[in-house]
Scaffold this motif. Structure first.
Motif, PDB file in Angstrom:
ATOM      1  N   PRO A   1     -33.518 -18.860  52.171  1.00  0.00           N
ATOM      2  CA  PRO A   1     -33.769 -18.475  53.569  1.00  0.00           C
ATOM      3  C   PRO A   1     -33.954 -19.679  54.495  1.00  0.00           C
ATOM      4  O   PRO A   1     -33.559 -19.641  55.654  1.00  0.00           O
ATOM      5  CB  PRO A   1     -35.042 -17.627  53.493  1.00  0.00           C
ATOM      6  N   LEU A   2     -34.533 -20.760  53.974  1.00  0.00           N
ATOM      7  CA  LEU A   2     -34.697 -21.976  54.779  1.00  0.00           C
ATOM      8  C   LEU A   2     -33.423 -22.814  54.837  1.00  0.00           C
ATOM      9  O   LEU A   2     -33.154 -23.483  55.831  1.00  0.00           O
ATOM     10  CB  LEU A   2     -35.816 -22.851  54.198  1.00  0.00           C
ATOM     11  N   LEU A   3     -32.651 -22.792  53.768  1.00  0.00           N
ATOM     12  CA  LEU A   3     -31.502 -23.683  53.632  1.00  0.00           C
ATOM     13  C   LEU A   3     -30.163 -23.071  54.039  1.00  0.00           C
ATOM     14  O   LEU A   3     -29.193 -23.802  54.205  1.00  0.00           O
ATOM     15  CB  LEU A   3     -31.387 -24.153  52.173  1.00  0.00           C
ATOM     16  N   GLU A   4     -30.095 -21.745  54.202  1.00  0.00           N
ATOM     17  CA  GLU A   4     -28.792 -21.119  54.388  1.00  0.00           C
ATOM     18  C   GLU A   4     -28.063 -21.614  55.633  1.00  0.00           C
ATOM     19  O   GLU A   4     -26.844 -21.791  55.598  1.00  0.00           O
ATOM     20  CB  GLU A   4     -28.889 -19.599  54.380  1.00  0.00           C
ATOM     21  N   GLY A   5     -28.760 -21.901  56.705  1.00  0.00           N
ATOM     22  CA  GLY A   5     -28.111 -22.425  57.907  1.00  0.00           C
ATOM     23  C   GLY A   5     -27.441 -23.762  57.637  1.00  0.00           C
ATOM     24  O   GLY A   5     -26.323 -24.016  58.110  1.00  0.00           O
ATOM     25  N   ASN A   6     -28.092 -24.617  56.845  1.00  0.00           N
ATOM     26  CA  ASN A   6     -27.514 -25.912  56.493  1.00  0.00           C
ATOM     27  C   ASN A   6     -26.278 -25.753  55.610  1.00  0.00           C
ATOM     28  O   ASN A   6     -25.286 -26.454  55.792  1.00  0.00           O
ATOM     29  CB  ASN A   6     -28.543 -26.786  55.780  1.00  0.00           C
ATOM     30  N   PHE A   7     -26.342 -24.843  54.637  1.00  0.00           N
ATOM     31  CA  PHE A   7     -25.189 -24.613  53.777  1.00  0.00           C
ATOM     32  C   PHE A   7     -24.007 -24.076  54.577  1.00  0.00           C
ATOM     33  O   PHE A   7     -22.874 -24.530  54.407  1.00  0.00           O
ATOM     34  CB  PHE A   7     -25.531 -23.640  52.644  1.00  0.00           C
ATOM     35  N   LEU A   8     -24.267 -23.103  55.439  1.00  0.00           N
ATOM     36  CA  LEU A   8     -23.181 -22.523  56.224  1.00  0.00           C
ATOM     37  C   LEU A   8     -22.569 -23.548  57.167  1.00  0.00           C
ATOM     38  O   LEU A   8     -21.352 -23.591  57.356  1.00  0.00           O
ATOM     39  CB  LEU A   8     -23.672 -21.285  56.985  1.00  0.00           C
ATOM     40  N   LYS A   9     -23.387 -24.420  57.751  1.00  0.00           N
ATOM     41  CA  LYS A   9     -22.862 -25.472  58.621  1.00  0.00           C
ATOM     42  C   LYS A   9     -22.028 -26.460  57.823  1.00  0.00           C
ATOM     43  O   LYS A   9     -20.969 -26.893  58.279  1.00  0.00           O
ATOM     44  CB  LYS A   9     -23.984 -26.199  59.343  1.00  0.00           C
ATOM     45  N   ALA A  10     -22.476 -26.794  56.625  1.00  0.00           N
ATOM     46  CA  ALA A  10     -21.709 -27.723  55.787  1.00  0.00           C
ATOM     47  C   ALA A  10     -20.342 -27.147  55.437  1.00  0.00           C
ATOM     48  O   ALA A  10     -19.327 -27.849  55.516  1.00  0.00           O
ATOM     49  CB  ALA A  10     -22.489 -28.045  54.515  1.00  0.00           C
ATOM     50  N   PHE A  11     -20.285 -25.856  55.082  1.00  0.00           N
ATOM     51  CA  PHE A  11     -19.004 -25.229  54.789  1.00  0.00           C
ATOM     52  C   PHE A  11     -18.122 -25.158  56.029  1.00  0.00           C
ATOM     53  O   PHE A  11     -16.924 -25.415  55.961  1.00  0.00           O
ATOM     54  CB  PHE A  11     -19.200 -23.834  54.196  1.00  0.00           C
ATOM     55  N   ALA A  12     -18.694 -24.814  57.160  1.00  0.00           N
ATOM     56  CA  ALA A  12     -17.930 -24.746  58.410  1.00  0.00           C
ATOM     57  C   ALA A  12     -17.383 -26.118  58.784  1.00  0.00           C
ATOM     58  O   ALA A  12     -16.217 -26.248  59.189  1.00  0.00           O
ATOM     59  CB  ALA A  12     -18.800 -24.184  59.529  1.00  0.00           C
ATOM     60  N   ASP A  13     -18.196 -27.161  58.648  1.00  0.00           N
ATOM     61  CA  ASP A  13     -17.740 -28.522  58.949  1.00  0.00           C
ATOM     62  C   ASP A  13     -16.638 -28.958  57.982  1.00  0.00           C
ATOM     63  O   ASP A  13     -15.675 -29.609  58.381  1.00  0.00           O
ATOM     64  CB  ASP A  13     -18.899 -29.518  58.893  1.00  0.00           C
ATOM     65  N   PHE A  14     -16.767 -28.582  56.715  1.00  0.00           N
ATOM     66  CA  PHE A  14     -15.733 -28.928  55.750  1.00  0.00           C
ATOM     67  C   PHE A  14     -14.407 -28.273  56.126  1.00  0.00           C
ATOM     68  O   PHE A  14     -13.355 -28.905  56.081  1.00  0.00           O
ATOM     69  CB  PHE A  14     -16.151 -28.511  54.341  1.00  0.00           C
ATOM     70  N   LEU A  15     -14.456 -27.004  56.512  1.00  0.00           N
ATOM     71  CA  LEU A  15     -13.223 -26.318  56.901  1.00  0.00           C
ATOM     72  C   LEU A  15     -12.646 -26.888  58.191  1.00  0.00           C
ATOM     73  O   LEU A  15     -11.437 -26.958  58.359  1.00  0.00           O
ATOM     74  CB  LEU A  15     -13.478 -24.816  57.050  1.00  0.00           C
ATOM     75  N   LYS A  16     -13.516 -27.311  59.089  1.00  0.00           N
ATOM     76  CA  LYS A  16     -13.052 -27.861  60.378  1.00  0.00           C
ATOM     77  C   LYS A  16     -12.462 -29.262  60.223  1.00  0.00           C
ATOM     78  O   LYS A  16     -11.410 -29.565  60.773  1.00  0.00           O
ATOM     79  CB  LYS A  16     -14.222 -27.883  61.361  1.00  0.00           C
ATOM     80  N   PHE A  17     -13.140 -30.134  59.478  1.00  0.00           N
ATOM     81  CA  PHE A  17     -12.746 -31.531  59.382  1.00  0.00           C
ATOM     82  C   PHE A  17     -11.977 -31.874  58.100  1.00  0.00           C
ATOM     83  O   PHE A  17     -11.396 -32.943  57.994  1.00  0.00           O
ATOM     84  CB  PHE A  17     -13.971 -32.446  59.511  1.00  0.00           C
ATOM     85  N   GLY A  18     -12.056 -31.005  57.094  1.00  0.00           N
ATOM     86  CA  GLY A  18     -11.340 -31.241  55.856  1.00  0.00           C
ATOM     87  C   GLY A  18     -12.003 -32.227  54.916  1.00  0.00           C
ATOM     88  O   GLY A  18     -11.396 -32.662  53.938  1.00  0.00           O
ATOM     89  N   ALA A  19     -13.231 -32.605  55.188  1.00  0.00           N
ATOM     90  CA  ALA A  19     -13.947 -33.552  54.330  1.00  0.00           C
ATOM     91  C   ALA A  19     -15.444 -33.386  54.540  1.00  0.00           C
ATOM     92  O   ALA A  19     -15.880 -32.867  55.563  1.00  0.00           O
ATOM     93  CB  ALA A  19     -13.540 -34.986  54.650  1.00  0.00           C
ATOM     94  N   LEU A  20     -16.209 -33.844  53.566  1.00  0.00           N
ATOM     95  CA  LEU A  20     -17.665 -33.867  53.695  1.00  0.00           C
ATOM     96  C   LEU A  20     -18.094 -35.270  54.115  1.00  0.00           C
ATOM     97  O   LEU A  20     -17.443 -36.251  53.743  1.00  0.00           O
ATOM     98  CB  LEU A  20     -18.321 -33.495  52.373  1.00  0.00           C
ATOM     99  N   PRO A  21     -19.187 -35.384  54.847  1.00  0.00           N
ATOM    100  CA  PRO A  21     -19.666 -36.722  55.228  1.00  0.00           C
ATOM    101  C   PRO A  21     -20.028 -37.545  53.986  1.00  0.00           C
ATOM    102  O   PRO A  21     -20.454 -37.001  52.972  1.00  0.00           O
ATOM    103  CB  PRO A  21     -20.919 -36.445  56.049  1.00  0.00           C
ATOM    104  N   MET A  22     -19.866 -38.853  54.098  1.00  0.00           N
ATOM    105  CA  MET A  22     -20.192 -39.732  52.976  1.00  0.00           C
ATOM    106  C   MET A  22     -21.668 -39.573  52.599  1.00  0.00           C
ATOM    107  O   MET A  22     -22.534 -39.492  53.467  1.00  0.00           O
ATOM    108  CB  MET A  22     -19.925 -41.179  53.369  1.00  0.00           C
ATOM    109  N   GLY A  23     -21.945 -39.475  51.316  1.00  0.00           N
ATOM    110  CA  GLY A  23     -23.302 -39.348  50.826  1.00  0.00           C
ATOM    111  C   GLY A  23     -23.810 -37.925  50.766  1.00  0.00           C
ATOM    112  O   GLY A  23     -24.964 -37.696  50.434  1.00  0.00           O
ATOM    113  N   SER A  24     -22.964 -36.936  51.039  1.00  0.00           N
ATOM    114  CA  SER A  24     -23.440 -35.554  51.036  1.00  0.00           C
ATOM    115  C   SER A  24     -23.263 -34.868  49.682  1.00  0.00           C
ATOM    116  O   SER A  24     -23.654 -33.734  49.527  1.00  0.00           O
ATOM    117  CB  SER A  24     -22.723 -34.740  52.107  1.00  0.00           C
ATOM    118  N   ASN A  25     -22.694 -35.565  48.705  1.00  0.00           N
ATOM    119  CA  ASN A  25     -22.481 -34.925  47.418  1.00  0.00           C
ATOM    120  C   ASN A  25     -23.694 -34.983  46.553  1.00  0.00           C
ATOM    121  O   ASN A  25     -24.577 -35.628  46.511  1.00  0.00           O
ATOM    122  CB  ASN A  25     -21.309 -35.541  46.675  1.00  0.00           C
TER     123      ASN A  25
END
Length: 64
Positions: A40-64
């Motif tokens: 419940p606390l983290l879901e907004g962060n997860f959804l934003k990460a997935f949305a950013d991945f779909l938008k930009f095609g990559a994850l920010p460095m150090g996010s793995n």
């Protein structure tokens, strides 16, 4: 469009909930038991990460 996006978010959250609780991405990472407990606390962060991945095609460095 809103209905498709809503189902996409629901699917992501369902996958996170269905993951084995003892698995972790690394020895120093959080396991899925922790993630599910605080989802419940983290879901907004997860959804934003997935949305950013779909938008930009990559994850920010150090996010793995």
């Amino acid at each position: 469009m809103l209905l498709v996006r809503r189902l996409w978010e629901v699917e992501i959250l369902e996958v996170l909930k269905d993951c084995d609780g003892n698995k972790s991405l690394s020895p120093y990472g959080f396991n899925f038991k922790f993630i599910n407990k605080f989802l419940p606390l983290l879901e907004g962060n997860f959804l934003k990460a997935f949305a950013d991945f779909l938008k930009f095609g990559a994850l920010p460095m150090g996010s793995n």
